[in-house]
Design an enzyme around this catalytic site. Structure first.
Site, PDB file in Angstrom:
ATOM      1  N   CYS A 159      27.186  16.443 105.553  1.00 38.66           N
ATOM      2  CA  CYS A 159      28.554  16.454 106.469  1.00 38.66           C
ATOM      3  C   CYS A 159      29.661  17.498 106.049  1.00 38.66           C
ATOM      4  CB  CYS A 159      28.981  14.823 106.340  1.00 38.66           C
ATOM      5  SG  CYS A 159      27.510  13.708 106.958  1.00 38.66           S
ATOM      6  N   HIS A 292      38.253  12.658 107.087  1.00 39.21           N
ATOM      7  CA  HIS A 292      36.899  12.693 107.434  1.00 39.21           C
ATOM      8  C   HIS A 292      36.732  11.419 108.244  1.00 39.21           C
ATOM      9  CE1 HIS A 292      32.573  13.660 106.899  1.00 39.21           C
ATOM     10  NE2 HIS A 292      32.500  12.456 106.226  1.00 39.21           N
ATOM     11  N   HIS A 327      30.502  11.786 114.991  1.00 36.15           N
ATOM     12  CA  HIS A 327      30.602  12.744 113.707  1.00 36.15           C
ATOM     13  C   HIS A 327      29.421  13.868 114.113  1.00 36.15           C
ATOM     14  CE1 HIS A 327      30.002  13.794 109.819  1.00 36.15           C
ATOM     15  NE2 HIS A 327      29.580  12.887 109.068  1.00 36.15           N
TER      16      HIS A 327
END
Lengths: 398, 349
Positions: A159, A292, A327
């Site tokens: 990620c 995040h 995401h």
């Protein structure tokens, strides 16, 4: 002394828009991209919402002018790269140009459709569905399409992938190895990743609520986000200007667990702290943190605690934009770099959508209202991932 | 920036660098794939952890531990890994089950270990390394870019020890795809086919080679990476011209060259241009008869050299393509994987 890597333009496609202007409009009007999967064919389409780009591969390929048989990640990448390069596309003669991309799924969206048949009898499968499986091939397809060859690379650190591609691009412009870089990342949805995250029980069955006490997990998204970075010399040659730059970057490892963050966010703190050092900034200089903020119990708690410690309780205004875009994994830091640039450019703080309840173990509250016309000088953008990979970037007004 | 290599660890189809007899004997096989001959991991990995590791993670951790041991360090300051394909076996396990079980009743273990950064993450986790950690996945330049990243990192953070590696594992699925793609051969090969053959495709390989690299010249003998030249070029004549131009343009003094000659007909044409051209009067060595053809095999070749140098050994005679070098001070490593070309400029210091 290092040269600055100026941000001349942005390119983006996500579930909330096919370009920078469309994404900005969605952010200004609190429009989420999270909903039912229509193009991803999965058993879970009724149960697991995703932030999907609502267009077929054919329609997307037509926007970019590329082959619709490419993996979807490559098509999304090409759309965003085309937008990012637009101001300088025909002016790069004699300049050293790099393409720094990032992806975690590569060509998996095609591979997963033919894998069973391929294993049974490979001769019955159209090899076009397999040959672009590698992550690096996605980048190669796009680099070749746009004629970029001086330096072409792909980073895959889960990620945090595209934060690292932006970091490396800024380093190579910084020390004069390149004049121009397109840096960011792309990832499409795939059944592989949706099911993988589902087995970890970190997917929200409703639209996600980052930094909310009752958060249930993340929604996967897809998209691509890139920055057009240039040295001062290259900007002069191309007759373009910039209003912000990449001022800080850092990569650290949490060294705690393959898929979970340490409770106190060790790696998160290191990444943020070192990025501030590289930028030569104090915590108080940060105007906005693009979190995040995935919406998982683990991430938001670790990230929140790390921020509280690093900022010694004086936490700047912060929000996660993952409630809009989902995401987007390897694309996330690229997408959020674009949002960070827009924050500086337009003086914006985006509301953290769907936030309701204060977290018990973190004392600061994310921004819940749109703020416009305020002075945003420095934005800190966080990206943390599997394998303990933690990266933070700082973008500054210039 | 110049990088000094102070430790090497290799797990390959030709054995591992922890073994005294590593590379001493000429290889003997008749196969389509050179799979890793894995070491006894007892000295490197706790048994409980070993059981859960896929081959990619095992060979990655194993080679990195050997390398740190050789360099005399417990943990590196930073990690940089190149892998074209990542953790393929676990990717295929999860993919296979996902399809067979129609996306239901799946367990996370294979997915967790399938991400491309699993090896670098696991090394950090086992060593407690909180430093910079990157994984490059750019096909035949994955390892080269991990090395370039090392140059960038050490320029910003001098006097540090960086763990740098190249790793790829072969699976039945990837071998089939690589055969269809013409990179690997359907038929079996013997070492002589790799060294002297002219076939369609090459014997497949896999492996893991790790290094400790630093910006400070060590007190003991070491190999210095003076430069890494990497470019992509589909036309072999142009590629050979570019390499020749680079060598001549930099007035490189070369005692020996390590060539990624694989027995593949297209590849042979490229190496032949160099062998009869810029390297006509240079000692030439091969390495792919040992490790097979794979995207990060340049790491194996670099490891062969650094391992031999550290142990005070000469390169094995079965690697000699024309004549043995009288001196191995200035060495080039020239390799390509498909259209990904690279040249490492090396010097023994």
């Amino acid at each position: 002394m290092k040269q600055a890597a100026y941000i001349v333009n942005t390119g983006i496609i996500t579930a909330i828009g096919n370009d920078t202007a469309a994404c900005l409009d969605a952010l200004l009007h609190s429009r989420t991209g999270v909903g039912k999967a229509e193009y991803l064919k999965t058993h879970w389409s009724e149960e697991l919402p995703v932030a999907e780009v609502k267009a077929s591969n054919e329609a997307l390929a037509a926007i970019a002018g590329v082959d619709a048989k490419w993996p979807r990640t490559a098509i999304l990448s090409a759309i965003a790269v085309k937008e990012a390069m637009q101001p300088v596309a025909d002016k790069l003669q004699g300049l050293k140009v790099g393409f720094f991309s990032a992806t975690t799924v590569g060509g998996m969206d095609l591979t997963e459709n033919v894998y069973k048949e391929f294993k049974e009898d490979s001769s019955k499968v159209d090899f076009d569905n397999i040959k672009n499986h590698e992550c690096g091939t996605i980048t190669e397809l796009v680099a070749n399409h746009f004629g970029i060859s001086d330096f072409v690379t792909t980073i895959s650190t889960a990620c945090s992938s595209s934060a690292n591609s932006i970091m490396m691009a800024a380093q190579m412009i910084g020390n004069g190895m390149l004049d121009v870089a397109i840096a960011g990342g792309a990832d499409s949805l795939s059944r592989f990743t949706l099911n993988g995250f589902n087995t970890l029980m970190i997917l929200d069955k409703q639209p996600c609520q980052p930094f909310d006490n009752n958060r249930r997990g993340l929604n996967l998204g897809e998209g691509a986000g890139y920055l057009l970075l240039m040295s001062e010399k290259a900007m002069q040659q191309c007759g373009v200007t910039a209003d912000c730059k990449v001022s800080g970057y850092a990569n650290a490892n949490d060294a705690y667990h393959q898929t979970a963050s340490s409770p106190d966010g060790t790696g998160n703190k290191l990444a943020m702290g070192n990025a501030l050092k590289v930028a030569n900034l104090q915590p108080a200089d940060i105007s906005y943190i693009n979190l995040h903020g995935t919406g998982t119990a683990n991430n938001d708690s670790s990230e929140g605690k790390a921020i509280e410690v690093l900022f010694e309780g004086k936490v700047p205004v912060a929000s996660s934009t993952k409630a809009y875009t989902g995401h987007t994994l390897g694309a996330a830091a690229g997408v959020e770099a674009v949002f960070s640039v827009l924050s500086i450019r337009h003086g914006l703080v985006y509301p953290n959508l769907r936030w309701e309840t204060q977290m018990e173990d973190v004392s600061f509250k994310p921004a819940t209202e749109l703020q416009q016309g305020i002075a945003i000088n420095n934005v800190l953008s966080n990206s943390f991932g599997f394998g303990g990979n933690c990266s933070s970037l700082v973008f500054s007004k210039c | 920036m110049e990088l000094y290599i102070t430790g090497t660890g290799i797990v390959s189809g030709a054995g591992n660098s922890g073994d005294e007899s590593f590379l001493k004997e000429a290889p003997s096989y008749n196969t389509d794939k050179l799979l890793c001959i894995e070491p006894d991991y007892k000295a490197y990995i706790p048994p409980m952890q070993l059981r859960r590791m896929s081959k990619a993670v095992r060979i990655g951790i194993g080679a990195s531990k050997m390398c740190m041991e050789a360099a005399g360090i417990e943990k590196p300051d930073a990690i940089s890994v190149g892998t074209a394909m990542g953790c393929l076996a676990d990717t295929e396990v999860f993919l296979g089950k996902m399809i067979a079980q129609d996306e239901q009743m799946l367990t996370p273990t294979a997915f967790i270990q399938s991400t491309h950064n699993t090896v670098s993450g696991q090394i950090a986790l086992l060593a407690g390394c909180y430093g910079h950690n990157l994984t490059y996945v750019q096909r035949g330049h994955s390892f080269e870019h991990a090395v370039i990243n090392t140059q960038l990192y050490l320029a910003d953070n001098p006097h540090q020890q960086m763990l740098v590696g190249g790793i790829d594992e072969l699976t039945d699925g990837s071998l089939e795809a690589l055969k269809i793609g013409g990179i690997n051969r359907r038929e079996n090969s013997a070492p002589a086919d790799v060294l002297n053959g002219n076939t369609h495709g090459a014997v497949a390989g896999e492996g893991s080679a790790f290094f400790i690299m630093t910006d400070e010249k060590p007190a003991i003998t070491a190999i210095c990476i003076k430069d890494v030249y990497a470019f992509t070029e589909k036309d072999i004549v142009t590629a050979a011209e570019k390499l020749t131009g680079y060598i001549n343009g930099n007035s490189l003094n070369v005692d020996a060259v390590m060539l990624g000659q694989s027995g593949d007909e297209k590849s042979n044409a490229f190496y032949q241009l160099l062998r009869s051209g810029v390297f006509a009067n240079t000692s030439q060595y091969a390495f792919k008869h040992l490790c097979g053809e794979y995207a990060t095999s340049s790491a194996f070749a670099l490891g062969m050299l650094t391992n031999a140098n550290a142990k005070g050994e000469v390169l094995p005679s079965h690697c000699v393509l024309n004549n043995e070098a009288s001196s191995l001070k200035n060495v080039l490593l020239v390799n390509h994987y498909m259209h990904y070309h690279s040249c490492f400029v090396l010097q023994v210091v």
